[in-house]
Each structure stands twice: as structure tokens, then as C-alpha cells.
Design an enzyme around this catalytic site. Structure first.
Site, PDB file in Angstrom:
ATOM      1  CE  LYS A   1     -20.152 -46.759  30.137  1.00 57.26           C
ATOM      2  NZ  LYS A   1     -21.167 -46.854  29.063  1.00 57.26           N
TER       3      LYS A   1
ATOM      4  NE  ARG B   1     -26.145 -49.456  33.597  1.00 58.45           N
ATOM      5  CZ  ARG B   1     -24.910 -49.929  33.756  1.00 58.45           C
ATOM      6  NH1 ARG B   1     -23.870 -49.135  33.503  1.00 58.45           N
ATOM      7  NH2 ARG B   1     -24.698 -51.171  34.152  1.00 58.45           N
TER       8      ARG B   1
END
Length: 257
Positions: free
Chosen positions: A204, A238
Site C-alpha cells: 500500500k 492479508r
């Protein structure tokens, strides 16, 4: 939890898995690398992503759930959606978990639907919608406000008979780079909720913007934050890169033992 995005515009792997062969190859590799859960997403929730209809999300997701169940029946699938109809149809097709970035805020029928389906429910923290969430990053005390948010959501979920709940702090969702790291630094405070914690930071912008790199170059930073998260109480990671996450978990467990 291994990520399987079947969207054309996800920030890292958008458009990679376009046909049955590519999808099955991806699932097989994740299983070989030691994945426990596969998170199937058919709606890109990156900041500013294009909205798609419920029909399109169903068209993208349900056949893939059926395909995975047919070829890898032992696989545990979570369906990454904020829409109750998409959640229901995928559970009927063989998915076992619902992963909702909005914790019911974008579909009033989601929490009642999960209660009827009696499957585990992952509730993430986010404000507004994926299209405008980054305009809503004002907090007096971000962790305190997130804890209040989750306590309200947990109470609502319990009222509909949902027994198995998991919380996700929502790194990158309605949070500035600095706020993401504040939440990470205080992650152990979420233990007060007495629920499993899922952390999703894989490649991210909180990583690659800090390091002046790109999603492609963000694997090392992802592993660092995953390890910190484990040490601060995370129960599920995740990730796009299953092998590296599994190795981080093994090393952490060795220390813990």
C-alpha cells in the site's frame, strides 16, 4: 489471507487474472506457498477507484468462487464486498467468510444478511466510500474514535446473531500516511475488543510513499509492517505475497514459543 483481485483496476494486480487458467494458477501458487484463506475481490476499493454495479460485481465474482470450489474444494474463500447481494450469492456458491470494507455502512442489509447466513464477518474501519474516503481524514483521537466505531459495529452485529467477528483497522482507508502509522504504533490497543485482528497493508501507499518507491518495490516494507503487526497482536495478514508472509509468521511463532 491471500489476495485474489479479479478487477481491471486494483492498484497492484489489476487485470492480472483474466481467465480461468490464470485464476487457477494464482490459487494453486498461493496454496503451495501456504495460504490459509483466499480473499476474492471483484470491486476495486483503492482511493478514487471507479464504481461498478452490483450486477457487474456478481458477474465477476460468483463464477470465480464456483471455479475455485470446483477445483480446490478444500479452499476457504472470503468474499471481499460491501454489498449484501454479492455476499449472499458468493456464500451460496461456496465462499465461507464475508470481508466488508464498510462494516455494513454502505448496505443496510449487509449485517442482517450475514446474520442469516451465519458465516464469519470481517468488519473494516472506513469513512464514507472508496471514491471519497481520503477527503475524510479528520480525527480528534483516531484510535479512540476507531474503538468507538468498532464497539458500535460489534454491538449491531451481535444483535443480528453474528457470532464470529474479525476487525480490520483499514490501513489506507480514510487515513493519512501519518495516521496509518499512528494506528500501527497503537495496534495492541485494539485487543480491548477481544476479537481477532486482520491487518492488510500489502504494497500500500503508506509503504511506498514513505520510501519513495512504488507498489512493485514495496514487498520488503510490507514484510516489515506485517512483522510489526504480528508482534502487536495481529491474527491474520492479508497479502499479495503469501510465501513471504508465511515466513514472517513462522519466525514470529518461533520467537513466541
Amino acid at each position: 489471507m491471500g489476495i485474489l483481485n479479479i478487477t481491471p483496476d486494483s492498484f497492484y494486480d489489476g487485470g492480472k487474472y483474466k481467465n480461468e487458467s490464470e485464476i487457477l494458477s494464482r490459487v494453486e501458487k498461493m496454496m503451495r506457498d501456504g495460504v490459509d484463506l483466499i480473499d476474492l475481490g471483484a470491486y476495486s476499493s483503492r482511493p478514487g477507484a471507479k464504481d461498478v454495479t452490483t450486477e457487474e460485481e456478481l458477474f465477476r465474482s460468483v463464477p470465480v468462487t464456483e471455479l475455485i470450489v470446483k477445483n480446490f474444494p478444500e479452499t476457504i474463500i472470503s468474499i471481499d464486498t460491501f454489498r449484501s447481494q454479492v455476499a449472499k450469492e458468493n456464500v451460496l456458491a461456496g465462499a465461507s467468510i464475508i470481508n466488508d470494507i464498510a462494516a455494513g455502512s454502505l448496505d443496510a442489509q449487509m449485517i442482517p444478511t450475514v446474520g442469516k447466513l451465519q458465516v464469519p464477518y470481517i468488519m473494516m474501519h472506513m469513512k464514507q466510500t472508496p471514491q471519497d474516503m481520503q477527503k475524510h481524514t479528520e480525527y480528534q483521537d483516531i484510535v479512540r474514535e476507531m474503538l468507538y466505531y468498532f464497539s458500535e459495529k460489534v454491538s449491531e452485529a451481535r444483535s443480528y446473531g453474528i457470532n464470529d467477528l474479525i476487525i480490520d483497522p483499514g490501513f489506507g482507508f480514510a487515513k493519512t500516511l501519518e495516521q496509518n502509522y499512528e494506528v500501527l504504533n497503537k495496534l495492541e490497543l485494539f485487543d480491548i475488543l477481544e476479537l481477532p485482528i486482520l491487518v492488510g497493508v500489502s504494497r500500500k501507499s503508506m509503504i511506498y510513499k514513505l520510501l519513495n518507491s512504488s507498489p512493485v518495490e514495496a514487498l520488503n516494507g510490507t514484510t516489515v509492517i506485517n512483522t510489526i503487526s504480528l508482534m502487536k497482536g495481529a491474527n491474520i495478514l492479508r497479502v499479495h505475497d503469501v510465501k513471504e508472509a508465511v515466513e514472517a509468521v513462522k519466525i514470529y511463532n518461533q520467537l513466541k514459543d
